[in-house]
Structure formats: C-alpha cells, structure tokens
Design an enzyme around this catalytic site. Sequence first.
Site, PDB file in Angstrom:
ATOM      1  N   THR A 143       0.819  -1.216   0.000  1.00  0.00           N
ATOM      2  CA  THR A 143       0.000   0.000   0.000  1.00  0.00           C
ATOM      3  C   THR A 143       0.852   1.265   0.000  1.00  0.00           C
ATOM      4  O   THR A 143       0.333   2.366   0.145  1.00  0.00           O
ATOM      5  CB  THR A 143      -0.955   0.012   1.205  1.00  0.00           C
ATOM      6  OG1 THR A 143      -0.180  -0.050   2.418  1.00  0.00           O
ATOM      7  CG2 THR A 143      -1.896  -1.173   1.154  1.00  0.00           C
ATOM      8  N   TYR A 149      15.171  -4.661  14.228  1.00  0.00           N
ATOM      9  CA  TYR A 149      14.768  -4.819  12.824  1.00  0.00           C
ATOM     10  C   TYR A 149      15.839  -5.581  12.050  1.00  0.00           C
ATOM     11  O   TYR A 149      15.537  -6.497  11.280  1.00  0.00           O
ATOM     12  CB  TYR A 149      14.537  -3.437  12.214  1.00  0.00           C
ATOM     13  CG  TYR A 149      14.495  -3.412  10.703  1.00  0.00           C
ATOM     14  CD1 TYR A 149      13.326  -3.725  10.021  1.00  0.00           C
ATOM     15  CD2 TYR A 149      15.628  -3.061   9.962  1.00  0.00           C
ATOM     16  CE1 TYR A 149      13.280  -3.690   8.631  1.00  0.00           C
ATOM     17  CE2 TYR A 149      15.594  -3.026   8.581  1.00  0.00           C
ATOM     18  CZ  TYR A 149      14.422  -3.336   7.921  1.00  0.00           C
ATOM     19  OH  TYR A 149      14.387  -3.325   6.548  1.00  0.00           O
TER      20      TYR A 149
END
Length: 286
Positions: free
Chosen positions: A9, A167
């Site tokens: 998106t 991460y």
Amino acid sequence: MRALVTGSTGGIGEAIARRLAADGMSVVLVGRNRERADAARRRIAAAVPDADLSCEVADLSLMASVRSLGERADPLPDVVVSNAAVVAPLDAVTAEGLQLTFATNHLAPYLLLRTLAARLGDGPARFVVVGAAPRALARVPVDLDDLQFRDARTLGPLPSFRPFAAYGRTKNMNAMFGYALARRLADTRITVNGGHPGIVRQTGLGRHARGAFGVFTTLLNPFVPDVDFGADNPHWLATASEVEGVSGRYFVRREEVPTATHTTDMARQDRLWDSSARLVGLPVTL
C-alpha cells in the site's frame, strides 16, 4: 500469472506491485486497512491503465490474520513477494502477545509462505523474501535464545537505535528462513530467494523513530534513491528468466552475494524454524 505482494500500500511494495502489473500479471495488494489498499490500487491503475488489481486486507502482525490470508488466497499465486516490514518500539506487543517487529517481519512471512507452499503442492511458484544489506546485517546475528528482544541491552548502548537493531535481527531471520524453506522445498517447483532492495527513502520504516535514530533517518533521506530503485531487485527476482529454477540464494542489485555465516549455518536455521513453528502453531515438519 498472479502475484501477491505484502506491504504493497506504499513504498517499495507498491512500486513492486506496479512493475508486476505493468508486466501483465494479476496483482493482489495486501495492506492493513481497506482505505490504504484502495488508494494504492488507484495510484497503480493510474500508472498502468490496464492493470488487473485486487486488494486483500490483512494485519500481518497478527498470526490469525496471516493464516486467514494464506488459506483464502484463490486462485493461488504464481509469485509471492514478502515485503511488509516495520521498525517498532521494543515494548510494542500485539494482541497475540508477540513483539510487533518480530511478528510482522519474521513470523508473518514464515506462516504465510508455509501456508501457501502447503496449498501449492506440486504447483510452480516463486517466493521472494525482501531482506536488507548483508554486510550491515553481519553485525547483528539473531539471538536464538531471545527472539523477541527481551534483553534490550544486547541491541546496543543507544536506546533510540535499539529498535533498528531489532529490525536488523529480523532481516537476518528472513535470510535464515529463506534458506531453510528452500531446502525443504528442494523437491518441488517452488523457489525461494532473498534480496536486498537497497537503502531507499519513502519506505515508512522510520515512522516510529525517536531520538538520535530519528535525526539520523531524517538526515539520510535526501541522499538515498527512491522506492523505484528499491523495487528493481525484488521485481527481477520475481520475474527474470536468469533466476528461473534458482533457489536458496540471496541477491543484491541482481547479483548473488553471500550472507553472514551465522545466517547460513543450517543448525541455526533449523533452531529458528522450530521455534517459529511452535509460536505460530504449525508442526515442525513442512
């Protein structure tokens, strides 16, 4: 040909989806909410007027949502690009009790690709797992005894940089999982490869950044390329004839590269695989 792209998106994922649509593939855009997915669909349709696009809403931080996405995919995809990722605060926990970065970046692709592989059976497919820079990741090996970063001190001395170190560990998990899945699918027509998209701006990864790390990401953005650059390597892995039948490799700028020995160690891969299976409620055997 049908492709499914997570995290599509915006950012790199949307750019990958746009390229696949321009190739003539039917593309399924996966996003966390309908409004953002529909907005991305409209942007891609404006750039590729004849694009065949559909949207699936799934919260990839929640394993129930990931499982549902994998089980309802119909028709099954020929290409899956696992791209969705976040850099979340270390104390961010999902409704299922999992650390948010770990759940989204590692457990989601683990569960989704295993679910789709089981349904594909003898069918051909390409799985592409979007990773990060192998040289940088060499310095942040996965702590197999602390997958969810409960001991924050091991992530470095600066608290504001620790979420990014976490991460990095999940991106090493991506590489380890890709290798492990490729080994287990060696007798099928499904290939699994990892790849670094490059350091690019407009990814949204730094939206939770605070302190020194927030300043660092702000200063870095003007000097790095945009998401179209980042889309090139994953798109190539998803479509190029040069990598047809190639599996269990890692690529940077369309070139195969080695990753750190702590990611290629099969015993470590299998420990991560087994722990992940238990956390998502799957059997250890594929």
